[in-house]
Design a protein around this motif. Structure first.
Motif, PDB file in Angstrom:
ATOM      1  N   TYR A  12       0.901  -1.155   0.000  1.00 16.85           N
ATOM      2  CA  TYR A  12       0.000   0.000   0.000  1.00 16.85           C
ATOM      3  C   TYR A  12       0.943   1.208   0.000  1.00 16.85           C
ATOM      4  O   TYR A  12       1.465   1.564   1.059  1.00 16.85           O
ATOM      5  N   LYS A  15       4.064   1.162   2.249  1.00 15.99           N
ATOM      6  CA  LYS A  15       3.855   0.106   3.253  1.00 15.99           C
ATOM      7  C   LYS A  15       3.765  -1.267   2.580  1.00 15.99           C
ATOM      8  O   LYS A  15       2.961  -1.476   1.674  1.00 15.99           O
ATOM      9  N   ALA A  17       2.553  -4.774   3.113  1.00 19.27           N
ATOM     10  CA  ALA A  17       1.677  -5.501   4.038  1.00 19.27           C
ATOM     11  C   ALA A  17       1.888  -7.013   3.955  1.00 19.27           C
ATOM     12  O   ALA A  17       1.716  -7.723   4.939  1.00 19.27           O
ATOM     13  N   ASN A  36      -2.479  -7.563  15.469  1.00 17.62           N
ATOM     14  CA  ASN A  36      -3.005  -6.483  14.637  1.00 17.62           C
ATOM     15  C   ASN A  36      -1.923  -5.977  13.698  1.00 17.62           C
ATOM     16  O   ASN A  36      -0.781  -5.791  14.110  1.00 17.62           O
ATOM     17  N   GLY A  37      -2.300  -5.780  12.451  1.00 19.00           N
ATOM     18  CA  GLY A  37      -1.363  -5.202  11.500  1.00 19.00           C
ATOM     19  C   GLY A  37      -0.430  -6.209  10.854  1.00 19.00           C
ATOM     20  O   GLY A  37       0.428  -5.848  10.048  1.00 19.00           O
ATOM     21  N   LYS A  40      -3.270 -10.100   8.154  1.00 13.93           N
ATOM     22  CA  LYS A  40      -4.338 -11.110   8.025  1.00 13.93           C
ATOM     23  C   LYS A  40      -5.469 -10.629   7.104  1.00 13.93           C
ATOM     24  O   LYS A  40      -5.894 -11.363   6.221  1.00 13.93           O
ATOM     25  N   THR A  42      -5.430  -8.289   4.873  1.00  9.79           N
ATOM     26  CA  THR A  42      -4.942  -8.153   3.496  1.00  9.79           C
ATOM     27  C   THR A  42      -4.926  -9.522   2.811  1.00  9.79           C
ATOM     28  O   THR A  42      -5.420  -9.674   1.689  1.00  9.79           O
ATOM     29  N   HIS A 189      -7.479 -13.810  16.605  1.00  8.11           N
ATOM     30  CA  HIS A 189      -6.466 -13.568  17.625  1.00  8.11           C
ATOM     31  C   HIS A 189      -6.635 -14.582  18.741  1.00  8.11           C
ATOM     32  O   HIS A 189      -5.811 -14.665  19.638  1.00  8.11           O
TER      33      HIS A 189
HETATM   34  N1  LIG Z   1      -5.675   0.380   2.519  1.00  6.35           N
HETATM   35  C1  LIG Z   1      -4.521   0.494   3.177  1.00  6.35           C
HETATM   36  N2  LIG Z   1      -3.689   1.512   2.978  1.00  6.35           N
HETATM   37  C2  LIG Z   1      -2.516   1.629   3.634  1.00  6.35           C
HETATM   38  N3  LIG Z   1      -2.055   0.732   4.517  1.00  6.35           N
HETATM   39  C3  LIG Z   1      -2.834  -0.328   4.779  1.00  6.35           C
HETATM   40  C4  LIG Z   1      -4.103  -0.513   4.130  1.00  6.35           C
HETATM   41  N4  LIG Z   1      -4.651  -1.660   4.585  1.00  6.35           N
HETATM   42  C5  LIG Z   1      -3.769  -2.166   5.477  1.00  6.35           C
HETATM   43  N5  LIG Z   1      -2.681  -1.375   5.593  1.00  6.35           N
HETATM   44  C6  LIG Z   1      -1.507  -1.626   6.432  1.00  6.35           C
HETATM   45  O1  LIG Z   1      -1.001  -2.912   6.103  1.00  6.35           O
HETATM   46  C7  LIG Z   1      -0.611  -3.626   7.281  1.00  6.35           C
HETATM   47  C8  LIG Z   1      -1.407  -4.916   7.388  1.00  6.35           C
HETATM   48  O2  LIG Z   1      -2.764  -4.606   7.633  1.00  6.35           O
HETATM   49  P1  LIG Z   1      -3.901  -5.696   7.791  1.00  6.35           P
HETATM   50  O3  LIG Z   1      -5.196  -4.965   8.010  1.00  6.35           O
HETATM   51  O4  LIG Z   1      -3.838  -6.647   6.666  1.00  6.35           O
HETATM   52  O5  LIG Z   1      -3.478  -6.433   9.143  1.00  6.35           O
HETATM   53  P2  LIG Z   1      -4.319  -7.366  10.118  1.00  6.35           P
HETATM   54  O6  LIG Z   1      -3.403  -8.436  10.571  1.00  6.35           O
HETATM   55  O7  LIG Z   1      -5.560  -7.782   9.458  1.00  6.35           O
HETATM   56  O8  LIG Z   1      -4.685  -6.417  11.328  1.00  6.35           O
HETATM   57  P3  LIG Z   1      -6.052  -6.373  12.171  1.00  6.35           P
HETATM   58  O9  LIG Z   1      -6.074  -7.598  12.987  1.00  6.35           O
HETATM   59  O10 LIG Z   1      -5.865  -5.114  12.970  1.00  6.35           O
HETATM   60  O11 LIG Z   1      -7.163  -6.259  11.180  1.00  6.35           O
HETATM   61  C9  LIG Z   1      -0.850  -2.668   8.442  1.00  6.35           C
HETATM   62  O12 LIG Z   1       0.358  -2.025   8.735  1.00  6.35           O
HETATM   63  C10 LIG Z   1      -1.862  -1.690   7.902  1.00  6.35           C
HETATM   64  O13 LIG Z   1      -1.711  -0.431   8.531  1.00  6.35           O
END
Ligand SMILES: Nc1ncnc2c1ncn2[C@@H]1O[C@H](COP(=O)(O)OP(=O)(O)OP(=O)(O)O)[C@@H](O)[C@H]1O
Length: 249
Positions: A12, A15, A17, A36-37, A40, A42, A189
């Motif tokens: 992104y 970033k 991911a 978190n983050g 998952k 994505t 989680h």
């Molecule tokens: N649309 C976006 N634009 C910019 N950065 C993004 C976007 N979506 C996710 N990210 C970033 O990509 C990384 C992975 O995010 P993701 O939502 O996939 O994680 P996650 O494991 O699902 O977290 P959570 O459990 O909080 O949902 C994070 O650092 C997030 O900030």
């Protein structure tokens, strides 16, 4: 029955991911664990076809899902995190609405709705409004909508969020039953939700898959390290310890 993820990257902007995630899933339940983050959502969004990977490919039985289009959507079910669910609809009306969106013909829709309600044990309340459902019932209704088309791949996002312990157990049993002819991937989680029902557990950290294996393998792989470093000097290592070991307390 094989879902193959090959070297997925997702950026992104600056970033990153996902950083080259690869794995193969067959029939059964798989747990996707990560803080978190970790990526998952994505990864799940790519698997459900809602987000395009920057590079890498997902194959269903050897076919690229990006090229399968409608054919992939037909074999895909998605259970989102619990959300507001048309409180004034009855369970039946909600499922009929989803069946229409999915293009099921009325006779088939009727049969599939009846089957799905039976599987999730909501037949007796199908004419009641959703606002009267408990959290567990709403979650089961979300599962019913996801299995209407008898998908082969079922992606679930935190399926037990907000449920009490009894409902969590019921949900776990239901997931095992449904998975008998499907690939089921559960992102969560909550370690205990997937600890005993997963064929394999995938640990995602900062966009990389750092471990994949069954519970015993994961535990054995770090048992000694945990036992010698544990402040609590535990004898029995469980999956919760693995989570803390990799993702920090
Ligand atoms: N649309 C976006 N634009 C910019 N950065 C993004 C976007 N979506 C996710 N990210 C970033 O990509 C990384 C992975 O995010 P993701 O939502 O996939 O994680 P996650 O494991 O699902 O977290 P959570 O459990 O909080 O949902 C994070 O650092 C997030 O900030």
């Amino acid at each position: 029955m094989e879902l193959t993820v090959e070297n997925l990257y997702k950026n992104y902007g600056q970033k990153v991911a996902l950083k080259g995630v690869s794995f193969v899933l067959g029939q059964g339940v798989y747990g996707l664990l990560g803080p978190n983050g970790s990526g998952k959502s994505t990864l799940m969004n790519i698997l459900t076809g809602n987000v395009r990977a920057t590079s890498g490919t997902v194959f269903w039985n050897g076919q690229n899902i990006a090229e399968m289009g409608k054919d992939y959507r037909k074999i895909l079910g998605y259970v989102p995190q619990q959300q507001a669910l048309y409180p004034d609809f009855t369970g039946m009306r909600f499922l009929s609405y989803i069946a229409t969106l999915q293009g099921l013909k009325s006779k088939e829709a009727k049969e599939r709705i009846s089957y799905a309600l039976d599987v999730v044990e909501l037949s007796h309340v199908s004419s009641k409004k959703i606002r009267s459902y408990s959290g567990g019932m709403k979650q089961r209704l979300l599962i019913a909508q996801a299995i209407l088309t008898d998908p082969k791949v079922l992606i679930m996002d935190e399926p037990t969020a907000g449920l009490d312990p009894k409902q969590r157990v019921l949900m776990r049993n239901l997931i095992v039953e449904i998975a008998s002819d499907k690939v089921v991937l559960i992102a969560t989680h909550v370690v205990s939700d997937i600890e005993w029902i997963s064929k394999e557990i995938l640990l995602l950290k900062e966009g990389s898959l750092i471990q994949k294996g069954n519970r015993d393998l994961l535990i054995r792989s770090i048992q000694e390290k945990i036992e010698t470093s544990s402040k609590r000097n535990k004898k029995n290592v469980d999956l919760e310890d693995i989570y803390l070991y990799y993702f920090g307390e």
